[in-house]
Scaffold this motif. Structure first.
Motif, mmCIF file in Angstrom:
data_model
loop_
_atom_site.group_PDB
_atom_site.id
_atom_site.type_symbol
_atom_site.label_atom_id
_atom_site.label_comp_id
_atom_site.label_asym_id
_atom_site.label_seq_id
_atom_site.Cartn_x
_atom_site.Cartn_y
_atom_site.Cartn_z
ATOM 1 N N MET A 160 32.234 -20.815 -68.824
ATOM 2 C CA MET A 160 31.421 -21.189 -67.671
ATOM 3 C C MET A 160 31.871 -20.459 -66.416
ATOM 4 N N LEU A 161 33.187 -20.481 -66.159
ATOM 5 C CA LEU A 161 33.717 -19.866 -64.945
ATOM 6 C C LEU A 161 33.548 -18.347 -64.940
ATOM 7 N N SER A 202 35.379 -14.513 -54.854
ATOM 8 C CA SER A 202 36.073 -15.804 -54.803
ATOM 9 C C SER A 202 37.470 -15.707 -55.408
ATOM 10 N N GLN A 220 34.455 -34.791 -69.790
ATOM 11 C CA GLN A 220 35.487 -34.729 -70.820
ATOM 12 C C GLN A 220 36.472 -33.577 -70.618
ATOM 13 N N SER A 221 36.072 -32.609 -69.828
ATOM 14 C CA SER A 221 36.925 -31.433 -69.689
ATOM 15 C C SER A 221 38.109 -31.700 -68.750
ATOM 16 N N GLN A 222 39.280 -31.768 -69.351
ATOM 17 C CA GLN A 222 40.474 -32.010 -68.542
ATOM 18 C C GLN A 222 40.739 -30.850 -67.594
ATOM 19 N N TRP A 223 40.464 -29.637 -68.032
ATOM 20 C CA TRP A 223 40.710 -28.474 -67.182
ATOM 21 C C TRP A 223 39.807 -28.473 -65.962
ATOM 22 N N THR A 224 38.559 -28.812 -66.159
ATOM 23 C CA THR A 224 37.650 -28.875 -65.021
ATOM 24 C C THR A 224 38.142 -29.896 -64.007
ATOM 25 N N THR A 261 33.478 -22.870 -54.478
ATOM 26 C CA THR A 261 33.994 -23.048 -55.833
ATOM 27 C C THR A 261 33.962 -24.517 -56.235
ATOM 28 N N TRP A 320 39.652 -18.046 -55.553
ATOM 29 C CA TRP A 320 39.950 -19.247 -56.329
ATOM 30 C C TRP A 320 39.392 -19.158 -57.733
ATOM 31 N N THR A 321 38.170 -18.660 -57.846
ATOM 32 C CA THR A 321 37.585 -18.501 -59.170
ATOM 33 C C THR A 321 38.446 -17.567 -60.011
ATOM 34 N N ASP A 364 38.277 -27.059 -74.869
ATOM 35 C CA ASP A 364 38.130 -27.282 -73.432
ATOM 36 C C ASP A 364 38.380 -25.984 -72.665
ATOM 37 N N PHE A 396 41.755 -19.347 -61.092
ATOM 38 C CA PHE A 396 41.581 -20.258 -62.231
ATOM 39 C C PHE A 396 41.362 -19.478 -63.524
ATOM 40 N N LEU A 438 43.381 -19.679 -67.139
ATOM 41 C CA LEU A 438 42.695 -19.946 -68.399
ATOM 42 C C LEU A 438 42.857 -18.792 -69.384
ATOM 43 N N LEU A 452 41.373 -28.319 -55.856
ATOM 44 C CA LEU A 452 40.441 -27.943 -54.794
ATOM 45 C C LEU A 452 40.206 -29.085 -53.824
ATOM 46 N N HIS A 492 30.041 -17.278 -64.345
ATOM 47 C CA HIS A 492 29.778 -17.426 -62.919
ATOM 48 C C HIS A 492 30.378 -16.254 -62.140
ATOM 49 N N MET A 510 30.414 -25.723 -56.973
ATOM 50 C CA MET A 510 29.960 -25.269 -58.283
ATOM 51 C C MET A 510 30.615 -26.075 -59.401
ATOM 52 N N LEU A 511 31.930 -26.227 -59.304
ATOM 53 C CA LEU A 511 32.666 -26.926 -60.361
ATOM 54 C C LEU A 511 32.309 -28.407 -60.419
ATOM 55 N N THR A 531 35.432 -24.090 -70.525
ATOM 56 C CA THR A 531 35.619 -23.957 -69.079
ATOM 57 C C THR A 531 35.665 -22.489 -68.674
ATOM 58 N N PHE A 583 41.265 -28.537 -62.116
ATOM 59 C CA PHE A 583 40.942 -27.596 -61.043
ATOM 60 C C PHE A 583 40.313 -28.314 -59.857
ATOM 61 N N HIS A 623 28.957 -29.022 -61.891
ATOM 62 C CA HIS A 623 29.077 -28.870 -63.341
ATOM 63 C C HIS A 623 29.700 -30.121 -63.970
#
Lengths: 247, 247
Positions: free
Chosen positions: A100-101, A161, B160-164, B97, A163-164, A93, A167, A171, B171, A104, B100-101, A97, B167, B104
């Motif tokens: 992807m981030l 960003s 499924q992504s807990q991290w997504t 942000t 915030w990006t 995960d 995060f 991670l 937000l 971006h 985008m998230l 994530t 975040f 996704h």
DNA sequence: ACAAGTCATAATCTCGAGATTTTATCAAAT
DNA sequence: ATTTGATAAAATCTCGAGATTATGACTTGT
């Protein structure tokens, strides 16, 4: 204009000698968790730790509370704190994530980055390259880890960003922990340097699309290495009691 | 398999009556900040607040430390805590942000969501629709806000992504704060319900591409509304001292 | 022998006071 | 009149002990 994550950003950069005990203990604890000296699943009893870090129980608790922000420790109500467990599922995960981030963020940086960004990135790439040709296939060392971190930070520094980036900081710390846990078990059979070169060149060439693809491949491939070792590595290293802590 | 953000997830759902004072104060403080009763920039002196929330100074500090995780409070070393300031620039970052998230996450949910996800989503959509036809163009109320939150949570629940999701939770809280700060200043001249319908239908139809586009437009349009009002609204509401706190 | 209930131990949670640092006030000098 | 410096006040940071809750061992009954 101050931003909510300024504090985090400050933490990221060179740990300016903390003026409060809480910050000091927080940083030491975080380092011990990421380095793997405090194994996943370990119970963090304030009563025990306070004698090790030479602070009061309340101070210890506050530092632990700060660690919860980074998801490196978990607080169970009335049942104390534990070091966040590890699992292959969690790593997958985190990796997906982050891939992807960061892709971006890099695309954004390529669009928005100025000369200063290019210059810093170039410097970070040069430093990392030297570190990589020096170790030449050996297992990762602390210096390489620091250079790698700076390179990735320099990459996304051009991204506007906050915030990006915030995060991504969280991670990266998580993935760093996994990397160190399995550090001596994972012989780097792939050419990591070549990947870094590809990322750097795409970024300087301002090729958004390619840079995004390459960085995504780069991050995801670190997962494959660990996955190839199987869950045993994590189970073996983790969930151990009575960890040894640095003096 | 426990995950670092399980704690956050727990916080998200119905605030199960907290068993510790710290959690209690943490939740009350968070609600007061998001609702706007504690204005951005306000200094949070533990000495003053402890008499209001009827707890000790140390307990107050711990609760404040927890708020830092959510970036709703900023800690300045040796200089106390303040409510995180607001700015149009910050809101733009949060919105972009999150758009985008969440796009996704929704695409991921459409790919991975099962029947249970569809059922929950359908229920949340129904509830939100009723709330929207009831208020019929009026300014947002607390009940609508709750329904909207649940709808968005149900949307990404299949991811499924807990991290997504973790975040996104952070937000959403941020954007909720901005929405409430400018609540009475922002007449909803657009058809929010229509946007929700489009999102729901695309999700049920398992149309990844369209769902992603629509949700991105939906989230970004909330920024446009606030932007149209100008920075004055935020400056006016924010940076005020001596806020009134609920009994 | 196994399960359930009870009690002692240990850890967490909470508090109020003391030590340190920051902030505000005010006088004096350029 | 502005700036500088020292002093006083306020707030933060830190601590050790007491109250509350969870954990583990022991006894008892089936």
């Amino acid at each position: 204009m101050p931003h909510p994550s300024d504090l985090e950003s400050a933490r990221t950069s060179e740990a300016a000698s903390p003026r409060t005990l809480i910050q000091d203990v927080y940083q030491r604890l975080r380092a011990d968790i990421i380095s793997g000296e405090l194994k996943p699943g370990t119970r963090l009893r304030a009563e025990h730790l306070k004698s090790i870090y030479n602070v009061s129980g309340a101070t210890m608790r506050e530092a632990l509370g700060l660690l919860v922000s980074d998801a490196l420790v978990i607080a169970r109500e009335q049942r104390g704190f534990i070091v966040a467990p590890v699992s292959l599922e969690d790593l997958a995960d985190i990796t997906a994530t982050r891939a992807m981030l960061e892709a971006h963020a890099v695309r954004m940086a390529i669009r928005q980055g100025d000369d200063e960004w290019e210059a810093e990135l170039s410097g970070a790439f040069h430093r990392l390259s030297r570190a990589e040709e020096r170790r030449a296939g050996a297992t990762a060392d602390d210096y390489w880890e620091a250079c790698n971190k700076k390179f990735h930070e320099a990459l996304v520094a051009g991204c506007q960003s906050q915030w990006t980036r915030h995060f991504l900081t969280i991670l990266y710390r998580q993935s760093e922990r996994y990397r160190r846990i399995a550090r001596f078990n994972a012989p780097p059979d792939r050419d990591v340097h070549a990947e870094h070169v590809a990322i750097y060149e795409a970024a300087i060439a301002r090729d958004e699309e390619r840079a995004g693809e390459v960085i995504e491949l780069h991050i995801n491939s670190t997962l494959d290495v660990l996955r190839g070792l199987g869950e045993g590595v994590l189970a073996e290293e983790g969930y151990q009691l009575s960890p040894r802590i640095r003096a």
